[in-house]
Design a protein around this motif. Structure first.
Motif, mmCIF file in Angstrom:
data_model
loop_
_atom_site.group_PDB
_atom_site.id
_atom_site.type_symbol
_atom_site.label_atom_id
_atom_site.label_comp_id
_atom_site.label_asym_id
_atom_site.label_seq_id
_atom_site.Cartn_x
_atom_site.Cartn_y
_atom_site.Cartn_z
ATOM 1 N N TRP A 334 0.985 -1.219 -0.284
ATOM 2 C CA TRP A 334 -0.080 0.159 -0.330
ATOM 3 C C TRP A 334 0.778 1.025 -0.293
ATOM 4 N N GLY A 335 2.149 1.135 0.792
ATOM 5 C CA GLY A 335 3.081 2.138 0.700
ATOM 6 C C GLY A 335 3.282 2.238 -0.579
ATOM 7 N N ILE A 336 3.377 1.588 -1.139
ATOM 8 C CA ILE A 336 3.737 2.133 -3.063
ATOM 9 C C ILE A 336 3.113 2.061 -4.286
ATOM 10 N N ILE A 337 1.817 1.641 -4.067
ATOM 11 C CA ILE A 337 0.784 2.639 -4.595
ATOM 12 C C ILE A 337 -0.140 3.803 -4.036
ATOM 13 N N ILE A 338 0.133 3.771 -2.762
ATOM 14 C CA ILE A 338 0.375 5.913 -2.654
ATOM 15 C C ILE A 338 1.012 6.454 -2.882
ATOM 16 N N PHE A 339 2.123 6.186 -2.711
ATOM 17 C CA PHE A 339 3.647 6.911 -3.425
ATOM 18 C C PHE A 339 3.025 6.989 -4.852
ATOM 19 N N ILE A 340 3.040 6.155 -5.403
ATOM 20 C CA ILE A 340 2.455 6.151 -7.018
ATOM 21 C C ILE A 340 1.784 7.503 -7.045
ATOM 22 N N VAL A 342 0.283 9.407 -5.702
ATOM 23 C CA VAL A 342 0.661 11.091 -5.192
ATOM 24 C C VAL A 342 1.860 11.754 -6.133
ATOM 25 N N PHE A 343 2.750 10.787 -6.563
ATOM 26 C CA PHE A 343 3.371 11.286 -7.947
ATOM 27 C C PHE A 343 3.022 11.243 -9.463
ATOM 28 N N ILE A 344 1.776 10.782 -9.753
ATOM 29 C CA ILE A 344 1.460 11.461 -10.425
ATOM 30 C C ILE A 344 0.370 12.136 -10.461
ATOM 31 N N CYS A 345 0.480 12.520 -9.291
ATOM 32 C CA CYS A 345 -0.384 14.056 -9.063
ATOM 33 C C CYS A 345 0.012 15.345 -9.557
ATOM 34 N N ILE A 346 1.270 14.642 -8.969
ATOM 35 C CA ILE A 346 2.328 16.501 -8.600
ATOM 36 C C ILE A 346 2.814 16.761 -10.107
ATOM 37 N N ALA A 347 3.302 15.447 -10.498
ATOM 38 C CA ALA A 347 3.776 14.990 -11.911
ATOM 39 C C ALA A 347 2.136 16.355 -12.906
ATOM 40 N N LEU A 348 0.978 15.954 -13.162
ATOM 41 C CA LEU A 348 0.276 16.218 -13.802
ATOM 42 C C LEU A 348 -0.055 17.962 -13.031
ATOM 43 N N THR A 349 0.059 17.872 -11.860
ATOM 44 C CA THR A 349 -0.292 19.411 -11.242
ATOM 45 C C THR A 349 0.549 20.464 -11.356
ATOM 46 N N THR A 350 1.525 20.050 -11.634
ATOM 47 C CA THR A 350 2.945 21.128 -11.422
ATOM 48 C C THR A 350 3.841 20.850 -12.591
ATOM 49 N N GLY A 368 -2.160 23.133 -12.066
ATOM 50 C CA GLY A 368 -3.501 22.347 -12.759
ATOM 51 C C GLY A 368 -3.170 21.351 -13.059
ATOM 52 N N PHE A 369 -4.568 20.602 -12.852
ATOM 53 C CA PHE A 369 -4.651 20.019 -13.846
ATOM 54 C C PHE A 369 -4.547 20.134 -15.591
ATOM 55 N N MET A 370 -3.525 19.553 -16.621
ATOM 56 C CA MET A 370 -3.314 20.092 -17.686
ATOM 57 C C MET A 370 -4.122 19.505 -18.935
ATOM 58 N N THR A 371 -5.375 19.226 -19.224
ATOM 59 C CA THR A 371 -5.673 18.775 -20.164
ATOM 60 C C THR A 371 -4.578 19.090 -22.334
ATOM 61 N N GLY A 372 -4.275 20.310 -21.682
ATOM 62 C CA GLY A 372 -3.582 20.728 -22.993
ATOM 63 C C GLY A 372 -1.977 21.407 -22.655
ATOM 64 N N LEU A 373 -1.618 22.210 -23.319
ATOM 65 C CA LEU A 373 -0.331 23.362 -23.002
ATOM 66 C C LEU A 373 -0.788 25.076 -23.163
ATOM 67 N N ALA A 545 -2.993 9.304 -23.203
ATOM 68 C CA ALA A 545 -4.514 9.900 -23.298
ATOM 69 C C ALA A 545 -3.853 11.571 -22.670
ATOM 70 N N SER A 546 -2.928 11.490 -21.537
ATOM 71 C CA SER A 546 -2.762 12.845 -20.939
ATOM 72 C C SER A 546 -1.547 13.279 -21.217
ATOM 73 N N ARG A 547 -0.713 12.499 -22.308
ATOM 74 C CA ARG A 547 -0.031 13.488 -22.685
ATOM 75 C C ARG A 547 0.006 15.072 -22.339
ATOM 76 N N ILE A 548 0.996 15.428 -22.427
ATOM 77 C CA ILE A 548 1.057 17.006 -22.217
ATOM 78 C C ILE A 548 2.625 17.220 -23.391
ATOM 79 N N VAL A 549 2.086 17.393 -24.498
ATOM 80 C CA VAL A 549 2.483 18.340 -25.288
ATOM 81 C C VAL A 549 3.377 19.735 -25.411
ATOM 82 N N THR A 550 4.592 20.279 -25.350
ATOM 83 C CA THR A 550 4.628 21.590 -25.644
ATOM 84 C C THR A 550 5.164 21.699 -27.481
#
Length: 688
Positions: A334-340, A342-350, A368-373, A545-550
């Motif tokens: 469960w620790g590994i699952i929670i870490f993953i 949290v990392f995904i949330c940080i990567a998507l919002t920063t 924020g949760f970037m759906t674009g660029l 589908a959640s890829r971000i392109v600049t």
């Protein structure tokens, strides 16, 4: 176990009437008299007793029992609405044969009895290499029966289930010809095949197809019903789906339009669609017409393969094979699952990924949760070799102006640089491919100022124009740098040079690639840039589908055109509704002239910029996010689209577009960036 002699329904021991047909059983059943054991010199019964008029039940014939003093029963083959079929031996010659005993309900009235006698007599006269021979027909016996040739082999249903790889289109075409030819002979004999199925057709060891007598009907109806039945049989053989029995059901096919089968030629699909049309009057009028249509089919190599956008059906999961998770998981899991998470949330919002793998000096910030660029006109306006031209605003000084990309309060405000001077276009290409300076622009002919580079690009001079309208004397609202653009849509040969082959609507090296997503086009641009030693424009972060392109517009790699660049290039300095012409027939392939096929590039006339197929053939992905209100508030200099969005812009119309607004150069369409679409491709541009 007793059976109803009227309809063949299985009965319980003490029932009074048949639950299916209502035939009275107990009241009219004659109880057998007690019979003394046979004396030793009396041979046992070897012939099945005929049904008595008042005996409304019967039992299945056992193995070894002899019927009508001739046919020795081996086993039951099957049961249908008309009767029961047995495998039997003809004791007169020792040949195996198929024996069918008819239910009494088949002769429930005089008219039907008379018609059945006539038609059952006809079947004995049918002679065809793909129809089982009939040896004997006896309508007066109780019960009536028919004896036909026994075919040793597997039914097509058994072969389809056990050896599906045998049913290539080439082989099924041969089978189709044999089935239609046999059906034609059956109809000419006054019989029908309206209940023919894969279980009534046997494939011999030699590969020949034989229709059994159980698949022939004596109640003749309209020929369109028989053609519909044959269409179902052929559709089951042509399809590669394991769910063919549930897909091709008469009620389903009669309730909606026939869906083309993926993986087979369009010509075969057209024949199946006409056989399985919901309206009987729209089907083939006779088996003669159907046979001629099969004969006229082009070879597979000369016919286009139909490929569905939906490549397959998700198979069902065998619940017995599913493994249940363990009930007690330790704290480390469960620790590994929670870490993953949290990392995904940080990567998507920063901008963490960009700060780590990209610009390491960039500060970490919440996005924020970037759906674009984020796109900015400042990124383009700072290019050293600006190539703008605005004859109305040259030598003027801009005051500081503020423009917002959309009414969305979360979108960042973008400022237009007030100190940008828009010089005349300076870059042109000579015949050697080198860039030189010139101040002559408007007065040059297309052939003088549009030289194609070795890599199939043409230079488009920067200018200002009235974006989004074809009306003259309208104030310009967009100003662009000069750029290079490919003169044609990316072809399948160009695509496979850098990418894996995709399933296009039509196959051909010189045909434009389609059925690719916006993300696919982005990856192609980077792959081609790297292969040619150029700097890739796109930075892709994340996955799926959640890829971000600049996009870095300053480098020299390939990229998709912005929507403003695409529209400006498509116009070709004209106010025409289509790419440099008032009529689409001159410059594009569209619904009225394309015959539902994509065509090779550069067959139509180019516009004044030397660009082909900007109207029709396949529609084209652009860089910008789609926003219906964006043209009202877009920046003046090098607009690159809204900052955020869910859909990407598609321009240019395709072979599915009709003449009119949806084909015009100012028409805006959109699509989901991670989805691929039929008849949607792209072309590339370069800034340097």
């Amino acid at each position: 176990m007793p059976y109803c002699a009227n309809c063949g329904c299985k009965l319980s021991e003490n029932c009074n009437f048949c639950p299916q047909c209502g035939q009275s059983i107990k009241q009219e059943r004659q109880e057998p008299e007690s019979i003394a054991p046979p004396e030793e010199n009396i041979p046992p019964r070897t012939t099945a007793l005929p049904l008595h008029k008042k005996d409304h039940t019967f039992t299945l014939l056992d193995s070894g029992e002899v019927f009508n003093k001739v046919y020795k029963i081996e086993k039951v083959i099957g049961k249908d609405n008309d009767g029961i079929s047995y495998l039997a031996f003809d004791e007169r010659n020792g040949n195996r044969c198929s024996l069918k005993l008819f239910f009494q309900s088949y002769f429930d009235n005089v008219d039907k009895l008379f018609g059945a006698i006539v038609r059952m007599s006809k079947i004995k006269a049918v002679k065809h290499p793909n129809i089982a021979k009939v040896y004997e027909v006896n309508q007066t016996h109780k019960p009536a029966f028919i004896v036909s040739e026994y075919i040793d082999g597997l039914t097509l249903q058994e072969v389809k289930d056990q050896f599906p790889e045998l049913f290539t289109e080439e082989y099924v075409r041969v089978i189709a010809g044999q089935i239609v030819s046999a059906s034609l002979a059956i109809r000419k004999a006054g019989l029908a095949v309206r209940t023919l199925g894969l279980q009534n057709i046997v494939r011999t060891e030699e590969g020949n197809i034989i229709i059994l007598s159980t698949g022939i009907n004596y109640d003749v109806r309209d020929e369109s019903e028989d053609i519909f039945t044959i269409g179902i049989v052929l559709a089951k053989l042509f399809t590669k789906s394991t769910f063919y029995e549930t897909i091709y059901v008469p009620l389903k096919l009669l309730s909606k339009k026939f869906d083309y089968i993926s993986g087979i030629t369009i010509g075969v699909n057209e024949i199946l669609a006409e056989c399985l049309h919901r309206k009987a009057e729209q089907r083939y009028a006779s088996f003669d017409e159907l046979a001629k249509a099969l004969d006229k089919l082009k070879p597979i190599q000369q016919n286009d393969i139909y490929v569905s956008a939906d490549e397959g059906v998700t198979p069902f999961i065998d619940q017995n094979e599913m493994t249940l998770p363990t009930k007690k998981l330790d704290i480390y899991f469960w620790g590994i699952i929670i870490f993953i998470l949290v990392f995904i949330c940080i990567a998507l919002t920063t901008n963490l990924l960009d700060a780590v793998f990209g610009n390491k000096n960039a500060p970490l910030k919440f996005t924020g949760f970037m759906t674009g660029l984020t796109d900015s006109t400042a990124e383009l306006s700072s290019i050293a070799d600006d190539n703008y031209r605005d004859i109305k605003t040259e030598s003027k000084t801009y005051s500081r102006k503020k423009s917002t990309l959309s009414s969305n309060p979360t979108v960042t405000t973008v400022y237009v640089n007030p100190n940008v001077t828009i010089p005349a276009a300076q870059s042109a290409i000579n015949t050697s491919g080198d860039i030189q300076n010139t101040n002559v622009i408007k007065n040059q002919t297309p052939s003088q100022k549009r030289q194609v580079t070795p890599d199939n690009l043409v230079y488009i001079y920067g200018d200002t124009y009235a974006y989004g309208t074809l009306h003259k004397n309208v104030r310009e609202n967009a100003s662009l740098n000069g750029f290079y653009m490919s003169i044609n849509e990316v072809t399948q040969a160009e695509w496979t040079k850098y990418m894996r082959r995709v399933t296009c609507s039509n196959i051909g090296d010189n045909l434009p690639v389609d059925n690719i997503s916006w993300f696919d086009a982005i990856i192609y641009c980077n792959s081609r840039s790297e292969a040619e030693g150029l700097a890739p424009c796109y930075k892709i972060m994340g996955f799926g589908a959640s890829r971000i392109v600049t996009c870095n517009f300053k480098v020299n790699g390939y990229r998709l055109p912005t929507e403003a660049e695409w529209e400006y290039a498509a116009r070709g300095n004209k106010y025409s509704p289509y790419s440099g012409a008032d009529s689409p027939d001159l410059v594009g392939w569209y619904k009225d002239n394309a015959s539902a096929h994509i065509h090779p590039v550069k067959f139509k006339t180019a516009n004044a910029f030397g660009l082909y197929d900007m109207t029709g053939n396949v529609a084209e992905w652009c860089w910008d996010w789609y926003d219906a209100n964006y043209p009202k508030s877009m920046p003046f200099i090098n607009p690159t689209g809204p900052e955020l969005g869910n859909l990407k812009v598609i321009r240019g119309g395709s072979i599915e577009s009709a003449k009119g607004s949806s084909l015009e150069v100012i028409y805006r369409n959109k699509g989901v960036p991670f989805k691929s679409y039929k008849f949607v491709g792209f072309r590339v541009v370069r800034g340097k």
